[in-house]
Design an enzyme around this catalytic site. Structure first.
Site, mmCIF file in Angstrom:
data_model
loop_
_atom_site.group_PDB
_atom_site.id
_atom_site.type_symbol
_atom_site.label_atom_id
_atom_site.label_comp_id
_atom_site.label_asym_id
_atom_site.label_seq_id
_atom_site.Cartn_x
_atom_site.Cartn_y
_atom_site.Cartn_z
ATOM 1 N N THR A 249 0.839 -1.202 0.000
ATOM 2 C CA THR A 249 0.000 0.000 0.000
ATOM 3 C C THR A 249 0.877 1.257 0.000
ATOM 4 O OG1 THR A 249 -1.853 1.136 1.058
ATOM 5 C CG2 THR A 249 -0.205 0.243 2.538
ATOM 6 N N HIS A 250 0.299 2.325 -0.579
ATOM 7 C CA HIS A 250 0.934 3.642 -0.447
ATOM 8 C C HIS A 250 0.039 4.558 0.399
ATOM 9 C CE1 HIS A 250 4.102 2.721 -3.189
ATOM 10 N NE2 HIS A 250 3.413 2.832 -4.293
ATOM 11 N N THR B 198 18.750 -9.211 -3.955
ATOM 12 C CA THR B 198 17.975 -7.963 -3.839
ATOM 13 C C THR B 198 18.845 -6.720 -4.106
ATOM 14 O OG1 THR B 198 18.308 -7.886 -1.438
ATOM 15 C CG2 THR B 198 16.300 -8.964 -2.212
ATOM 16 N N PHE C 206 11.714 1.729 -14.516
ATOM 17 C CA PHE C 206 11.119 1.622 -13.173
ATOM 18 C C PHE C 206 12.254 1.587 -12.154
ATOM 19 C CE2 PHE C 206 9.644 -0.412 -9.395
ATOM 20 C CZ PHE C 206 8.360 0.062 -9.219
HETATM 21 S S1 PPS Z 1 6.690 2.220 -6.406
HETATM 22 O O1 PPS Z 1 6.351 2.496 -7.805
HETATM 23 O O2 PPS Z 1 6.151 3.252 -5.547
HETATM 24 O O3 PPS Z 1 6.313 0.888 -5.962
HETATM 25 O O4 PPS Z 1 8.276 2.350 -6.358
HETATM 26 P P1 PPS Z 1 9.220 1.860 -5.162
HETATM 27 O O5 PPS Z 1 9.569 0.462 -5.354
HETATM 28 O O6 PPS Z 1 8.671 2.293 -3.854
HETATM 29 O O7 PPS Z 1 10.508 2.773 -5.407
HETATM 30 C C1 PPS Z 1 11.253 2.725 -6.576
HETATM 31 C C2 PPS Z 1 12.621 3.296 -6.242
HETATM 32 O O8 PPS Z 1 13.354 2.338 -5.454
HETATM 33 C C3 PPS Z 1 14.541 1.992 -6.141
HETATM 34 N N1 PPS Z 1 14.910 0.603 -5.879
HETATM 35 C C4 PPS Z 1 16.091 0.252 -5.341
HETATM 36 N N2 PPS Z 1 17.124 0.999 -4.888
HETATM 37 C C5 PPS Z 1 18.206 0.319 -4.435
HETATM 38 N N3 PPS Z 1 18.299 -1.030 -4.410
HETATM 39 C C6 PPS Z 1 17.294 -1.806 -4.850
HETATM 40 N N4 PPS Z 1 17.407 -3.113 -4.832
HETATM 41 C C7 PPS Z 1 16.118 -1.159 -5.334
HETATM 42 N N5 PPS Z 1 14.940 -1.605 -5.836
HETATM 43 C C8 PPS Z 1 14.222 -0.504 -6.161
HETATM 44 C C9 PPS Z 1 14.193 2.246 -7.598
HETATM 45 O O9 PPS Z 1 15.352 2.309 -8.402
HETATM 46 C C10 PPS Z 1 13.457 3.560 -7.486
HETATM 47 O O10 PPS Z 1 14.321 4.644 -7.154
HETATM 48 P P2 PPS Z 1 15.024 5.610 -8.235
HETATM 49 O O11 PPS Z 1 15.697 6.669 -7.414
HETATM 50 O O12 PPS Z 1 13.973 6.163 -9.108
HETATM 51 O O13 PPS Z 1 16.016 4.758 -8.961
#
Ligand code: PPS
Length: 305
Positions: A117-118, A237, A265
């Site tokens: 959820t957000h 991960t 994404f």
């Molecule tokens: S959403 O659409 O709200 O569900 O997105 P969410 O997953 O909350 O957030 C996406 C951002 O998280 C980064 N992300 C990660 N960062 C570091 N390590 C891992 N493994 C990882 N997985 C997801 C993703 O790149 C998005 O951030 P940004 O800054 O846009 O790259």
């Protein structure tokens, strides 16, 4: 010239209009969520549900994969059983047919369920609290969160047009983006954590010390796993691995919904990337406004590592 027609899950889509927002109890939400709000509000959680809550773009997907790997004791085969949106019901979302709504998806799923959820704390279905469900909240610093949300708006036609970065940042500060104010969101969940079964985690801390934070999540889930499994979870991960993995990178959602050629994404996955987007004057004004909004808060974020 005819418009491009996309085939999505058997549906022929063209001229797919961006969705609009409508307030629910004062919080701007996607109109299809607002239309079906009663179903979300009255959703019946089960005591072994785990809820992963975040302000959008704060690290939801990362935490979902960490939890799935922990629950499956590091078995990668089990975690690649399906894409994110199939494995984890997104409780308030109403996707395009034939996909079921988040509520229906959760109802059709076998326990134990991991639900996304957000929603701000005050809007989550009350049954999660009545059933004393475990909840993991991930928070990310406002600047990186805003930048990531901006790029996500550009590539995701399920959200309104973002406008320019300047315009978007203004909406972020005003709290008029979908799911409302970042400031109220992170604070509301922070205040709630002392009264409910909530683990509050920071994106920056996972980035800084992923093994330590994965261990915190393991502890919260009562999962006692050996070091070699922890290592496997850490590897699987990592940003690099998740960006390549079609089960985590949302490449299964094609245009016209997610246009990964505009922005991936899994975009950058770093702390402090906001410095490339904020101009010095935007940064100064943002800091001033932040101090005002967060003056009474004990929440401390890392803006760089
Ligand atoms: S959403 O659409 O709200 O569900 O997105 P969410 O997953 O909350 O957030 C996406 C951002 O998280 C980064 N992300 C990660 N960062 C570091 N390590 C891992 N493994 C990882 N997985 C997801 C993703 O790149 C998005 O951030 P940004 O800054 O846009 O790259």
């Amino acid at each position: 010239m005819s418009a491009t027609v996309y085939d999505f899950q058997g549906l022929k889509l063209d001229n797919f209009e961006r969705l609009k927002l409508r307030p629910v109890e004062g919080i701007p939400l996607i109109e299809t969520t607002a239309d079906t709000w009663d179903q979300v509000k009255t959703f019946q959680a089960k005591s072994d549900d785990l809820l992963i809550a975040t302000y959008p773009r704060a690290g939801t997907t990362w935490m979902q994969e960490i939890v799935d790997m922990i629950n499956n004791k590091g078995n990668i085969e089990k975690c690649i059983r399906g894409p994110m949106h199939d494995r984890f019901p997104f409780i308030e979302i109403v996707p395009l047919p034939p996909s079921p709504s988040g509520v229906k998806h959760a109802e059709q799923m076998q326990s134990p369920r991991i639900i996304k959820t957000h929603l701000p704390f005050q809007l989550i279905p009350k049954s999660f609290l009545e059933e004393k469900c475990k909840i993991i909240y991930v928070a990310r610093n406002a600047k990186d969160n805003a930048v990531s949300y901006y790029h996500f708006h550009q590539m995701n036609r399920g959200l309104p047009e973002p406008g320019t970065w300047e315009e978007f940042l203004k909406k972020f500060q005003e709290g008029t983006l979908c799911w409302g104010s970042w400031y109220a969101h992170v604070q509301g969940w922070w205040d709630a954590k002392d009264h409910h079964n909530i683990l509050y985690i920071f994106y920056e801390d996972i980035k800084e010390s992923p093994r330590r934070e994965i261990q915190r999540v393991m502890q919260f889930l009562n999962a006692d796993l050996p070091d070699n499994i922890l290592e496997k979870i850490y590897q699987h991960t990592s940003f690099e691995f998740m960006k390549k993995n079609p089960m985590t990178n949302y490449s299964t959602i094609p245009p016209p919904i997610f246009d990964h050629t505009i922005s991936a994404f899994m975009r950058k996955g770093i702390v402090g990337g906001w410095k490339d987007s904020f101009s010095p004057s935007q940064n100064e004004a943002f800091d001033k406004d932040y101090m005002r909004k967060m003056a009474k808060s004990y929440l401390m974020f890392k803006w760089e590592l």
